[in-house]
Design a protein around this motif. Structure first.
Motif, PDB file in Angstrom:
ATOM      1  N   ILE A  12      14.371  39.686   9.206  1.00 16.19           N
ATOM      2  CA  ILE A  12      14.872  38.871   8.087  1.00 16.19           C
ATOM      3  C   ILE A  12      15.878  37.850   8.624  1.00 16.19           C
ATOM      4  O   ILE A  12      15.793  36.659   8.330  1.00 16.19           O
ATOM      5  CB  ILE A  12      15.529  39.757   7.001  1.00 16.19           C
ATOM      6  CG1 ILE A  12      14.447  40.586   6.296  1.00 16.19           C
ATOM      7  CG2 ILE A  12      16.293  38.905   5.985  1.00 16.19           C
ATOM      8  CD1 ILE A  12      14.967  41.600   5.299  1.00 16.19           C
ATOM      9  N   LYS A  13      16.797  38.349   9.453  1.00 17.62           N
ATOM     10  CA  LYS A  13      17.823  37.443  10.005  1.00 17.62           C
ATOM     11  C   LYS A  13      17.193  36.313  10.796  1.00 17.62           C
ATOM     12  O   LYS A  13      17.664  35.188  10.785  1.00 17.62           O
ATOM     13  CB  LYS A  13      18.773  38.231  10.921  1.00 17.62           C
ATOM     14  CG  LYS A  13      19.919  38.831  10.136  1.00 17.62           C
ATOM     15  CD  LYS A  13      21.131  39.109  11.010  1.00 17.62           C
ATOM     16  CE  LYS A  13      22.058  40.069  10.289  1.00 17.62           C
ATOM     17  NZ  LYS A  13      21.810  41.488  10.623  1.00 17.62           N
ATOM     18  N   LYS A  14      16.114  36.633  11.498  1.00 15.52           N
ATOM     19  CA  LYS A  14      15.465  35.592  12.307  1.00 15.52           C
ATOM     20  C   LYS A  14      14.573  34.704  11.466  1.00 15.52           C
ATOM     21  O   LYS A  14      13.897  33.814  12.004  1.00 15.52           O
ATOM     22  CB  LYS A  14      14.642  36.244  13.420  1.00 15.52           C
ATOM     23  CG  LYS A  14      15.495  37.039  14.374  1.00 15.52           C
ATOM     24  CD  LYS A  14      15.241  36.646  15.810  1.00 15.52           C
ATOM     25  CE  LYS A  14      16.404  37.096  16.640  1.00 15.52           C
ATOM     26  NZ  LYS A  14      16.079  37.344  18.025  1.00 15.52           N
ATOM     27  N   ASN A  15      14.523  35.039  10.171  1.00 25.71           N
ATOM     28  CA  ASN A  15      13.749  34.199   9.266  1.00 25.71           C
ATOM     29  C   ASN A  15      12.250  34.199   9.536  1.00 25.71           C
ATOM     30  O   ASN A  15      11.595  33.179   9.315  1.00 25.71           O
ATOM     31  CB  ASN A  15      14.249  32.755   9.403  1.00 25.71           C
ATOM     32  CG  ASN A  15      14.889  32.322   8.109  1.00 25.71           C
ATOM     33  OD1 ASN A  15      14.539  32.863   7.043  1.00 25.71           O
ATOM     34  ND2 ASN A  15      15.812  31.394   8.199  1.00 25.71           N
ATOM     35  N   VAL A  58      14.797  47.034  12.323  1.00 26.96           N
ATOM     36  CA  VAL A  58      13.748  46.065  12.671  1.00 26.96           C
ATOM     37  C   VAL A  58      13.574  45.060  11.536  1.00 26.96           C
ATOM     38  O   VAL A  58      13.522  43.840  11.765  1.00 26.96           O
ATOM     39  CB  VAL A  58      12.408  46.804  12.937  1.00 26.96           C
ATOM     40  CG1 VAL A  58      11.254  45.822  13.053  1.00 26.96           C
ATOM     41  CG2 VAL A  58      12.517  47.654  14.184  1.00 26.96           C
ATOM     42  N   ILE A  59      13.499  45.572  10.308  1.00 21.61           N
ATOM     43  CA  ILE A  59      13.329  44.695   9.147  1.00 21.61           C
ATOM     44  C   ILE A  59      14.514  43.718   9.071  1.00 21.61           C
ATOM     45  O   ILE A  59      14.321  42.518   8.867  1.00 21.61           O
ATOM     46  CB  ILE A  59      13.276  45.522   7.834  1.00 21.61           C
ATOM     47  CG1 ILE A  59      12.334  46.718   7.974  1.00 21.61           C
ATOM     48  CG2 ILE A  59      12.965  44.641   6.626  1.00 21.61           C
ATOM     49  CD1 ILE A  59      10.903  46.461   7.777  1.00 21.61           C
ATOM     50  N   ILE A 104       4.435  50.744   7.868  1.00 23.10           N
ATOM     51  CA  ILE A 104       3.132  51.182   8.386  1.00 23.10           C
ATOM     52  C   ILE A 104       3.217  51.456   9.889  1.00 23.10           C
ATOM     53  O   ILE A 104       4.282  51.353  10.495  1.00 23.10           O
ATOM     54  CB  ILE A 104       2.013  50.146   8.080  1.00 23.10           C
ATOM     55  CG1 ILE A 104       2.300  48.812   8.760  1.00 23.10           C
ATOM     56  CG2 ILE A 104       1.841  49.957   6.592  1.00 23.10           C
ATOM     57  CD1 ILE A 104       1.081  47.892   8.733  1.00 23.10           C
ATOM     58  N   TYR A 105       2.061  51.782  10.443  1.00 17.40           N
ATOM     59  CA  TYR A 105       1.918  52.061  11.883  1.00 17.40           C
ATOM     60  C   TYR A 105       2.625  50.993  12.735  1.00 17.40           C
ATOM     61  O   TYR A 105       3.393  51.305  13.643  1.00 17.40           O
ATOM     62  CB  TYR A 105       0.417  52.116  12.168  1.00 17.40           C
ATOM     63  CG  TYR A 105      -0.020  52.478  13.564  1.00 17.40           C
ATOM     64  CD1 TYR A 105       0.449  53.629  14.189  1.00 17.40           C
ATOM     65  CD2 TYR A 105      -0.951  51.680  14.243  1.00 17.40           C
ATOM     66  CE1 TYR A 105       0.006  53.964  15.458  1.00 17.40           C
ATOM     67  CE2 TYR A 105      -1.396  52.018  15.518  1.00 17.40           C
ATOM     68  CZ  TYR A 105      -0.914  53.159  16.121  1.00 17.40           C
ATOM     69  OH  TYR A 105      -1.345  53.483  17.374  1.00 17.40           O
ATOM     70  N   ALA A 106       2.370  49.729  12.396  1.00 16.13           N
ATOM     71  CA  ALA A 106       2.948  48.627  13.183  1.00 16.13           C
ATOM     72  C   ALA A 106       4.474  48.622  13.091  1.00 16.13           C
ATOM     73  O   ALA A 106       5.156  48.347  14.089  1.00 16.13           O
ATOM     74  CB  ALA A 106       2.388  47.292  12.698  1.00 16.13           C
ATOM     75  N   THR A 107       5.010  48.938  11.918  1.00 14.45           N
ATOM     76  CA  THR A 107       6.468  48.934  11.752  1.00 14.45           C
ATOM     77  C   THR A 107       7.105  49.949  12.701  1.00 14.45           C
ATOM     78  O   THR A 107       8.123  49.697  13.338  1.00 14.45           O
ATOM     79  CB  THR A 107       6.843  49.292  10.291  1.00 14.45           C
ATOM     80  OG1 THR A 107       5.824  48.837   9.415  1.00 14.45           O
ATOM     81  CG2 THR A 107       8.174  48.688   9.916  1.00 14.45           C
TER      82      THR A 107
END
Ligand code: ARG
Length: 569
Positions: free
Chosen positions: A274-277, A269-270, A307-310
């Motif tokens: 990041i790729k999508k800027n 997800v991260i 966190i929870y959202a991640t």
């Protein structure tokens, strides 16, 4: 009823010279609460702008253009509404013949066409007692699960356990220190939550305790086998407790993948963000801007932890891939509205639009107790087991008082007690706060579970006395012409529409209230019309058939809500 509605819609379509989509018309058609205003009503207000005329004029003009045929008996224009009066003889026989024919299948449809719907519900945080809020969540989610199932969707129930996070470092630390003082197996959730409260207090005073807890969680995250074993143990004993409640409520989960399951799925997800800027720095944290006057969604905290959202983001990605869902529904308390709005917005970067558009959050209101009696420790933490046992115990007393000789009283008390709780929770609009009063919930009169169950039992005993044959094909339904009968039949004809509406609006209370209406209309019919003592055999048979059909709808409606119907009480 749906058929009749379509007839009305198409007649309006023709009157409007086919300039309006028939489905759009269908959507607008209402069923007036008061039958004086007809069987269907079409509000003309939205036409005012398009047709540059007043709603009242439009209604009058349309009235002249409607052809009276196909079951449409009469049309009236009243205050901007077009009211339709239908031919009841057909409605009566069609509805009742359909119910007698389809029996338990009546009301089901295949609109869903086997498409997948994921529903994330109950989802308690392990090592903590199940509180009233989770109970409402479970009952609500479970009813939504069955409502959509009735519409032909393939349901995937997910119990997204709160089984990960820094607090497990603390819990392990507390467990190591205090475990000898507790009989954990005996009452796991209370023991563990007590340990947690103690260690949390201590950690606030003593920084070294907090450090130790942090270290424990770090090791847990890194996969330390010994700690993982402890964590698994906490999870297992918690689930065992929860399962007891799930079994009593008859709710079903296809997966128990909780937050921990996503531990190794957040990195992707991260990377995508990041790729999508879109992942930007904000005071050391990594966040995604979500606009719409909302604060940005934090994805990584300043110390780099997730966190929870991640985890919820990782879960969306995983669920889209694994279940190819049309909808992914989340049931939680209304304090999480912002969380889901943010997460769903960020999800635009992770999944195709069709999945993102299918994300739905169903929030619900709070539960408060009328009496503080039931062991409230921290605000609304109530021992659900105590509540369920209390409900069963009290129902038993009421049942025995009514009939001391009754058989199977344990099973019966469970059906009535648990049914009353569930019914009460599903009776009010989901967003409304509930002030819970057990005695009120268990009453045998009024808008309660026991009242509708009792209506069903009365119907059964009536049919037994009449020796009614449910497969009789010679019933003259057209004999049923009196107002109380017609009103009940019209309501029975609405069952399929009600199921659809309750599902579409994520509001099981629509079905609960409908069942109350059916029970009330039945009582009225039963008071006004002779059934067992009816002298005309054909009429008696038709009235029995009407009672039988009412029983089918009550039983099935309650089953969708998760409530059993006793045969006797
Ligand atoms: N465990 C959370 C709570 O008790 C609810 C989780 C809801 N589901 C989700 N995917 N966030 O409040």
């Amino acid at each position: 009823m749906e058929e009749l509605k379509k007839i009305v819609a198409s007649s309006i379509g023709i009157a409007l010279s086919n300039e309006m989509d028939c489905n759009e018309i269908l959507d607008k058609i209402e069923v007036p609460k008061d039958k004086i205003n007809g069987d269907f009503a079409y509000p003309c207000f939205h036409l005012a702008k398009i047709m540059r005329n007043s709603p009242a004029n439009i209604a009058s003009e349309l009235k002249e253009k409607i052809t009276l045929a196909n079951n449409i008996k009469r049309v009236e224009a009243v205050n901007g509404y077009l009211n339709f009066y239908m031919d009841n003889a057909n409605l009566t026989s069609e509805t009742l013949a359909k119910i007698m024919n389809e029996k338990e299948m009546y009301g089901s449809s295949d609109i869903g066409n086997g498409q997948n719907i994921v529903i994330d519900y109950s989802s308690p945080n392990i090592a903590k007692p199940f509180h009233l809020g989770h109970f409402r969540n479970t009952v609500l989610g479970s009813a939504m699960y069955r409502l959509y199932q009735e519409l032909g969707y393939h349901m995937i129930g997910i119990n997204y356990l709160g089984d990960w996070g820094r607090q497990f470092g603390l819990l392990i630390e507390g467990y190591n220190r205090y475990k000898e003082e507790y009989d954990i197996e005996k009452d796991p959730l209370n023991a563990l939550s007590d340990i947690y409260v103690r260690i949390n207090t201590l950690a606030k005073e003593d920084e070294t305790v907090m450090d130790a807890a942090r270290e424990q969680f770090k090791r847990l995250e890194q996969g330390d086998t010994e700690l993982l074993k402890k964590w698994e143990y906490f999870r297992e004993i918690s689930l065992k407790e929860y399962n007891r409640i799930y079994e009593i409520l008859g709710c079903h989960f296809d997966s128990y993948n909780g937050e921990a399951f996503y531990n190794d799925k957040m990195e992707e997800v991260i990377d995508i963000l990041i790729k999508k800027n879109v992942l930007i720095d904000s005071q050391g944290a990594k966040v995604v801007e979500v606009g719409n006057n909302m604060p940005p969604c934090i994805v990584l905290k300043s110390n780099g932890s997730t966190i929870y959202a991640t985890r919820d983001l990782a879960a969306i990605l995983y669920r889209a891939r694994t279940y190819d869902f049309t909808k992914a529904i989340y049931v939680t308390g209304s304090e999480q509205i912002l969380h889901f709005r943010q997460v769903f917005e960020v999800a635009k970067n992770l999944v195709d639009e069709k999945y993102q558009k299918g994300l739905v959050h169903i929030p619900y209101g709070m539960i408060r107790l009328k009496t503080g009696k039931m062991s409230t420790r921290e605000g609304n933490i109530v021992y659900i087991n105590d509540l369920i046992n209390d409900a069963i115990y009290k129902s038993k007393a009421i049942i025995v008082q009514k009939n001391a000789q009754i058989e199977n009283v344990e099973k019966l008390a469970k059906q009535v007690g648990v049914g009353a709780l569930v019914f009460n929770y599903l009776k009010s609009n989901k967003l409304k706060d509930i002030i819970f009063d057990l005695d009120e919930t268990l009453r045998f009169d009024g808008e309660t579970g026991p009242y509708v169950q009792y209506t069903y039992v009365r119907i059964r005993s009536l049919l037994e006395k009449a020796n009614f044959d449910e497969n009789n094909k010679e019933i003259k339904f057209e004999q049923l012409a009196n107002e109380a009968e017609i009103n009940l039949i019209k309501e029975l004809a609405q069952f399929e529409t009600i199921i659809l509406k309750a599902a579409n609006e994520y509001e099981p209370s629509i079905l609960t209230r409908y069942i109350i209406d059916i029970a009330t209309l039945f009582s009225r019919f039963y008071n006004e019309c002779q059934v067992l003592n009816c002298e005309d055999e054909n009429l008696k048979l038709a009235r029995c058939a009407l009672s039988y059909c009412t029983g089918i709808v009550i039983k099935k409606g309650l089953a969708i809500l998760g409530i059993e119907c006793p045969d006797r009480m």
